[in-house]
Write an enzyme that holds these catalytic residues in place. Sequence first.
Site, short mmCIF file in Angstrom:
data_model
loop_
_atom_site.label_atom_id
_atom_site.label_comp_id
_atom_site.label_asym_id
_atom_site.label_seq_id
_atom_site.Cartn_x
_atom_site.Cartn_y
_atom_site.Cartn_z
N ARG A 38 -30.71 27.06 -14.78
CA ARG A 38 -31.72 27.97 -15.34
C ARG A 38 -31.17 29.37 -15.60
O ARG A 38 -31.64 30.05 -16.51
CB ARG A 38 -32.94 28.03 -14.42
CG ARG A 38 -33.77 26.77 -14.55
CD ARG A 38 -35.03 26.81 -13.75
NE ARG A 38 -35.95 25.77 -14.22
CZ ARG A 38 -37.02 25.37 -13.57
NH1 ARG A 38 -37.34 25.93 -12.42
NH2 ARG A 38 -37.79 24.44 -14.07
N LYS A 200 -45.76 8.03 -10.53
CA LYS A 200 -47.21 7.83 -10.66
C LYS A 200 -47.68 7.79 -12.10
O LYS A 200 -47.31 8.64 -12.91
CB LYS A 200 -47.95 8.95 -9.92
CG LYS A 200 -47.73 8.87 -8.43
CD LYS A 200 -48.61 9.86 -7.72
CE LYS A 200 -48.61 9.59 -6.23
NZ LYS A 200 -49.38 10.59 -5.49
N GLY A 353 -38.64 17.40 -14.71
CA GLY A 353 -37.69 17.93 -13.74
C GLY A 353 -36.75 16.87 -13.20
O GLY A 353 -35.52 17.03 -13.20
N GLY A 376 -42.96 20.81 -15.74
CA GLY A 376 -44.40 20.72 -15.97
C GLY A 376 -44.83 21.29 -17.32
O GLY A 376 -45.73 20.77 -17.97
P1 ADP Z 1 -40.22 13.86 -13.85
O1 ADP Z 1 -40.03 14.94 -12.82
O2 ADP Z 1 -39.00 13.66 -14.68
O3 ADP Z 1 -41.46 14.08 -14.68
P2 ADP Z 1 -41.55 12.10 -12.02
O4 ADP Z 1 -41.73 13.26 -11.09
O5 ADP Z 1 -42.71 11.57 -12.71
O6 ADP Z 1 -40.40 12.47 -13.09
O7 ADP Z 1 -40.92 10.87 -11.22
C1 ADP Z 1 -39.74 10.97 -10.49
C2 ADP Z 1 -39.81 10.19 -9.20
O8 ADP Z 1 -40.23 8.85 -9.40
C3 ADP Z 1 -38.46 10.11 -8.55
O9 ADP Z 1 -38.49 10.85 -7.35
C4 ADP Z 1 -38.24 8.62 -8.31
O10 ADP Z 1 -37.66 8.35 -7.06
C5 ADP Z 1 -39.64 8.08 -8.40
N1 ADP Z 1 -39.65 6.64 -8.70
C6 ADP Z 1 -39.20 6.03 -9.81
N2 ADP Z 1 -39.31 4.70 -9.72
C7 ADP Z 1 -39.86 4.44 -8.51
C8 ADP Z 1 -40.24 3.24 -7.81
N3 ADP Z 1 -40.06 2.04 -8.36
N4 ADP Z 1 -40.77 3.37 -6.57
C9 ADP Z 1 -40.94 4.60 -6.03
N5 ADP Z 1 -40.61 5.75 -6.63
C10 ADP Z 1 -40.08 5.69 -7.86
MG MG Z 2 -41.02 15.25 -10.90
#
Ligand code: ADP
Ligand code: MG
Length: 396
Positions: A38, A200, A353, A376
């Site tokens: 950053r 999620k 992120g 976000g």
């Molecule tokens: P971003 O920050 O890129 O938007 P998210 O925060 O939505 O991504 O998701 C990232 C998290 O999802 C990671 O910490 C990863 O470990 C978790 N994750 C991905 N697949 C699984 C799974 N099958 N079971 C549990 N956690 C998962």
């Molecule tokens: Mg995340």
Amino acid sequence: MKRSLSALDPARLDGQRALVRVDFNVPVKNGIVTDDTRLRAALPTIRFLRAKGARVVLCSHFGRPKGGPEPGYSLEQLIQPLEGLLGVPVMFIPDPVSDAAPALTRRMTRGSVALCENTRFWPGEEANDPALAQRFAALGDLYINDAFGAAHRAHATTEGVARLLKPAVSGFLMEKELKYLGEALADPKRPFVAVLGGAKVSGKMDLIESLLPRVDQILIGGAMACTFFRAMGLEMGKSLVEEDRIEMARALIERAGPKLVLPKGCVIAPELREGITTMTVPRNKVPASFAVFDIDPATMRDYTQKIVAAGTVLWNGPMGVFEIPPFDAGTRALALAMAEAAAAGAITIVGGGDSAAAITQAGFAGKMTHVSTGGGAALEFLEGKVLPGVAALDDA
Ligand code: ADP
Ligand code: MG
């Protein structure tokens, strides 16, 4: 479109005090910056301003102090790393909202740089207090917002000050974020493939809704897929499933039709432990005592084919628990596919992120068309929401 720094007459920047809102919310461990992405992301704007003879006053939030000064959250600890990157001394302004602060900035020499204390040390920051915004506005002759990662918050130094200090324009980083994320949504090179994963589905529902009419395909991975599998009536064992979203997932599967692509199979394990022995099973064969932690090799191949054939790929959310090997394999495979697609001329964009961290960890960040620093903010932008920090800037 918003007016950007590149649209201003550079000759008129000479001697001007440029108040620049940056996103210096970097990870710090024991006083050491563990990832300076950053800081680096703000360098083009800072260097340009210096070269044009402006006096650069930087401000940023950092962490979540509880509405007052806390030594652990002082931005003074970023002075040294910033000086290292810029190669010039950086003045620290410990009390940017004091009566004396504006005079301090007026005494700065052309091309010099100052960094203000953490904006969140003042409760008015998050409350978007106009009086606080006025205090910060007094530190500049023009305002530049380069903090895309904070643009989804209407705070005093992101929104309030942009209404008070004119011109108020986007910096180079902000401009780049808006260009790539905006173009992907407005006029994508087709086929347009979105890859969505992560933990999620609840946090991504608005994103799916916003993307569905625009994309040609949505490839689903991560734990998110398990909620869709449940909606199809499949047993998911100990996998992360959001019970209260199963109905929504069912409706979405129906509405999206063939646009929504789910994994064919999964990599499963009895528990989440580094180096644990895993099994690969079809999606309808997950035993009760196991959980899904990644997509299987067949899905990796399927998704790779779709990604390399795409004109635009937008990726948000890892395909598995990429932090814990061997559950990083699916995410790595798709990172490679994205790099191949980019090399073949596709527009490849990564937002989120954890996704940005994953692509960096896989070593492919430099191969992407754009890796958003937004987190976000990128998500909200892609969901079609108005970002207050952007809305408050001058129109082009
Ligand atoms: P971003 O920050 O890129 O938007 P998210 O925060 O939505 O991504 O998701 C990232 C998290 O999802 C990671 O910490 C990863 O470990 C978790 N994750 C991905 N697949 C699984 C799974 N099958 N079971 C549990 N956690 C998962
Ligand atoms: Mg995340």
